[in-house]
Structures are given as structure tokens and as C-alpha cells.
Scaffold this motif. Sequence first.
Motif, PDB file in Angstrom:
ATOM      1  N   VAL B  46      62.369   2.660  46.680  1.00 14.13           N
ATOM      2  CA  VAL B  46      62.800   1.250  46.730  1.00 14.13           C
ATOM      3  C   VAL B  46      63.755   1.038  47.910  1.00 14.13           C
ATOM      4  O   VAL B  46      63.634   0.066  48.655  1.00 14.13           O
ATOM      5  N   GLU B  70      58.261   1.582  37.511  1.00 13.29           N
ATOM      6  CA  GLU B  70      59.520   0.867  37.662  1.00 13.29           C
ATOM      7  C   GLU B  70      59.786   0.552  39.138  1.00 13.29           C
ATOM      8  O   GLU B  70      60.206  -0.562  39.480  1.00 13.29           O
ATOM      9  N   LYS B  74      60.221  -3.166  40.957  1.00 16.67           N
ATOM     10  CA  LYS B  74      61.361  -3.540  41.810  1.00 16.67           C
ATOM     11  C   LYS B  74      60.865  -4.036  43.170  1.00 16.67           C
ATOM     12  O   LYS B  74      61.329  -5.049  43.678  1.00 16.67           O
TER      13      LYS B  74
END
Lengths: 102, 575
Positions: B46, B70, B74
Amino acid sequence: MSVKKHVSSNLKEITIGIDDRFDFSLHQLFRDSYIGEVAQGAVFTLDLSRTSYMDSSALGMILLLKDHAEKLSGSVIIKQPNESVAKILEIAQFHRLLKIEN
Amino acid sequence: MASPQERHYKLALVVDDSVMQCKVLGVLLKEEGYRVFTANDGARGVDMYIKYQPDLVLMDINMPVMNGYEAARKIKSLSKNTLAPLIFITSMDTDQAFIESIEAGGDGILVRPFSPEVFKAKIKSIQRISDLYAQVKSLQQAQQQDAELAEQLMSGVIESRNFALDRIDILKKPAELFSGDIQLTAQCPNGDVNVLLGDFTGHGLRSSIGAIPLAETFRVMTKKGFSLFEIIVQMNNQLYDLLPSDLFLAAGFVSISSSDATAYVFNAGLPDTYVYDQLGEIKHKIVSTHPPLGVIQSLLPGSKLDVVSVAPTDSVLLLSDGIIEAGNHGGEMYGIERFEQAAKLGVTNQTLGETVLYDVEQFCQGALQEDDISLISVPCGDWVKPVAVNLPPAAKPAPYGTFVELPESGALWQWNIILSGEKLAKVNPIPIAMSFIQEVEGGGEQWQNLFTILTELFVNALDHGVLGLDSSLKKEAEGFALYFHEREKRLQQLTDGTVELSLSYYQLAGSGRMDIVIKDSGKGFDHKAFLEKISTEQEVEMALSGRGIILVSQLCDQLDYRKGGSEVTASYLLS
């Protein structure tokens, strides 16, 4: 499809029916339904008995159909609009431009 | 770091905890022309995404610190305005893995083992989608800019030039940035106010191409003193020429004359126009009597204005169908009854626009607004032009009966027009005369009073001279409407009869003088008694008729009737 069409055997009586909503989303379908019908003196009947709603762009589309019919020395008849559709036609005073039958 | 649009190379981010996998995918991507960055867990992925804004992300699912799902969520939440194509690379060949990948925002999934060819084909297909997405985005932006420009033009050119915005309540809520509804107000030379509410077919930019020429015509013709009906005829012609068959303008027009206590209305394709009294009771409803403008080449035969008597405390209300047809989530329409109730409350509280809008919003509960909403409410009182701005100090009625002639040869120029029969019924010579005067002598405020004089004298000659109308008709409550209809009727039958208008302009030291002669073919009238009556001003101040001629006598230097009243001479001094 929400635009239905029926053509008589002599090609001179074309019935176009609109189901449900008559608005700009039908622009292409509606045009396709009459543009190929070029018999002289053709009578286009626009069956609105199953049309629940109509907006001002539909009025414009009817005027285009009228232009097309007049080029063929033909005519347009609007049939059986429901109460709310009839109100829209009345406000636009379309009965003074073409025939409306109940 | 350059943004993706500014780079001249493609950038890919590979997120995988296996260094080996990163290397393999990196090599394949480089063969496809990408520069490659790698990260070994989701959280780091990320971070790298934020830092480098890559064109493509390849994501493993099972990783330490933060897993692939996840990390994908994001990244997708960070890139709402761009499509950052994200492909999951996994060995989990299960339905569950596939479904979760897509739900986490992935644009595709590739299950190991796969050949280099399959991998490259997948990358190409995802790149194609991403290119399309970028294209749509940039088209959308261009369209948005066009609409913003047009909106600026509309509000700047058209609406900011509207008249009396402090007195006329205008409500406007477009369905898109750019409304297909147009609202115009303008003041006539005699102080009356003209109002137009128009609704172009559809909404948005496409529907409004006719708005600018339309606004121009409305303003210029109003200013020049053309009647409302003449303006409507002209606008219909213009729109018929300009617009394709399926585009037109449903429009309502109102002209309010406070001095005549009359509203002239033309409804061409709008819902009913209302006249309310101050208690919110409906006094009149004026239904549509004509197809929208621009549909047929000229107005239908027999088209005419509706004429209604109004009190100064009344108001006229125009609306477009967007209000009536506003829908809620249940597909139900707001409708006429709800509107009339809200309008009644709004008129009583003098917050019409606000009240109606609030009520419509309460009803719609945030449902998508499909059509433009607009409404105009015009009060009927106090539309009077402040006159006689530059009267000589001892302002009093002109000396009747002693008309001093200037030698004809002294005139700097002369102009005249003779109208007879059918042309007299159809042509209004005053705007023509005014535009001639302004061509020769230049424009300016000083001509406003002259316009009033010419109009009053011409209308008198036509109405009372040629048409033989009796102004006592106007004394009754509905008098103006009766008078107007009788006038229309006689005009239509007019086959003979003449009015001649002559102007002579003299240059004086530092100023000028306009001599006006108007002759009509009528029988004349008892002008002596008439002039005597109006010289006792008090008496007629409250009367509805005769007001015009008092005004003229105040504005003129000299005024005289001759030949039994069928010829009037007036002289106007310019300061």
C-alpha cells in the motif's frame, strides 16, 4: 423490447406500440421502428395504450415521426393514451398537430 | 514522482512475500515494457502504491502483516478517480478465492500455474480496459468543462441581465449543472414588465443551444416596445429556424401592466399559469392553448393572448413541468394538488419559491431529480415607469389650442409612415419610428419619453379614431379584458382606415425639438370636452382611462387636437 411494431401486408399501415416508459432511452429503437417504412401514404399508428409515462423528449420523437410520415404524404395517429400521457399531450396541444384517438 | 498521465513509461507494482515470485513476474513484465517495483507484504504494498501510483498492481493473497484482500481494499479506496487495475495472483484454485478477490476490488485473478503467454495475454487485456477507462474519464472531464463554460455564459449573459430581480421571485433548480429551463424578465419602455419561463426539450447542455439568441430577441424587442404577441411570433419563427424537429421550447409569457390593471398571458405547452390574490386564493388558471414554440413554422391561426384583470396585490405564477413530475422513491409524482397547497402557503407568507422548493424536497426525500425545476412569481402592482424626469421647472399641462409652427424648411429631417387596412392592423410603427430616430440621432435615455408620447398618441388614433372604440368600456371591473377582446375583433375585421405618422426634427441652440403629427381616418371625437376634463387632473387621477393622454400633455411642450379630433399635433423639446 419495449417498442413493438406491426406492418400490414400492403406496407401502408404501420402500428408502433410503446410499453411502459416512453422517454429518451427509446430514441434509437423508436427511430429504427419507422425509418425503413417508406410506402407512399403510409399511416403510422402510435399505440400508447400500454405507455405509462411520457416525457418531453418523447414529444420530440413523435414530431420526428410526423416529419417522416409527411415526407411520404402519410399521417400519424396517436391511439389510446392513458390519463397522464393524455395530459402531457394536451398541455403540448398536440391534438392541433395530429390526430389523437381514445 | 510524475503522475501516471505525465509518465512516458508504464509502471507495475508486484506485491508478493516470495522474492522468487517477484523476480519471475518482474522479468515477464519488463518484457512487456513495464518498469517494476516490488513489495513483500500488503502494508508495504500500500505504501509503495501511494508513493509510485503504478499503472498496474499484481497482488498475492496470503502474505504476512497485511493480506492481499485487505491491501487491495486499501488501494482501491485510495484510487476512486482512476482505475488502478489490480490482478490477484494465487495458487488457491477455489470459487471462494475467486469471489473474494473480485469483492476486494480486484479486476481479475490469475491462478498458478500459468504459462508466460497466458500471463502476458492477461496483462494486455487488463491494460486495454484501463486505457478505455482513461479515455472515458478524459471525455467526461472535457464535457464537464464545456458545461461549466456554458453555465457561466448562461448566468453571466442571460440571467444577470434580468430586470427587477428584487421583486420577481425566481426559483431554479437544474437537474444537471446546466439547466434546460430559461427565465427572462425585461422592462418595456412604458414601464410594463415582460416575463418568460421556457423549458427546452430535455435538459443539460444539448437542450439549451437556443437560449442565447432567444434571450437576445426577448430583451431587444421588449426594449424597443414591441407588443408581447409580436415578440412571441418572432421567437417562434426564430426557434423553428434554429432548432431541429425534436427540439422545442414549452414557454409561458406574461406581460403585466399595472396602469391597466391587466395581465396578458400566453401559455404554449407549460402547466397551468396561475393568478393568485394575496390570500393565496387562485383567481385564474390559464391553460396551455398552443403547441410549444419552434414546432410549427408560424403560430396557429386564431392564436391570441389571454387577458385577465389583476389587482395590485395579485401575483402571476409560471412553472415548468419539472415540479409537477418530480418523483419520490416510490415512483409517485409530486403532482398538481400538492403544488397548489404549497403555493397557497407560499403566497400567503410571501416566500413562494422557498416554500414550494422545501415541500418538493420533503416529498422527494432525496430521490434523483430527473428534470429541471423552475418557477417565477411576478407581483402585479407597481410596474410603473418614473416619468417626466427632465420636465421644465414649471411643469404644467401644455397650452392647448395655440400651436406655434416652425417653418417647415427649418427641419433637419422629416420622416413619415402611412399605414392602412390590414397593415394597420398588423404593423406597429412605433418601434420602427424609434429605431429610425436612434439611427439618425443616436440612442439614449432622452428618447424614452418620446416613445411614451408616440405610443399613446398612436394607440389613441387607432383605437378611438379608426376602430371607434369607446374608452368608457375600461371603467368596468373586467373592462380591460373586454376592451382588449373588442379591439382584437375589430382589428381582425379591419379592411380600410388609415393612420399617418409624421415626424419633423428641428435643431435648436443646444437642444432639439420633435414635432409629431398623427392623422387618422376616423370620425374624430369631442376633443374639447375631453381636454377640459383632463385638465382637472384630480378628477381623473383614479380613473382607468384617459391616463395616457394626461401623461402625454405633461411630457409635451405643446399638444393640440384638430379636425374634430382626427388629427393631433404635439411638440417635444429635448433638453
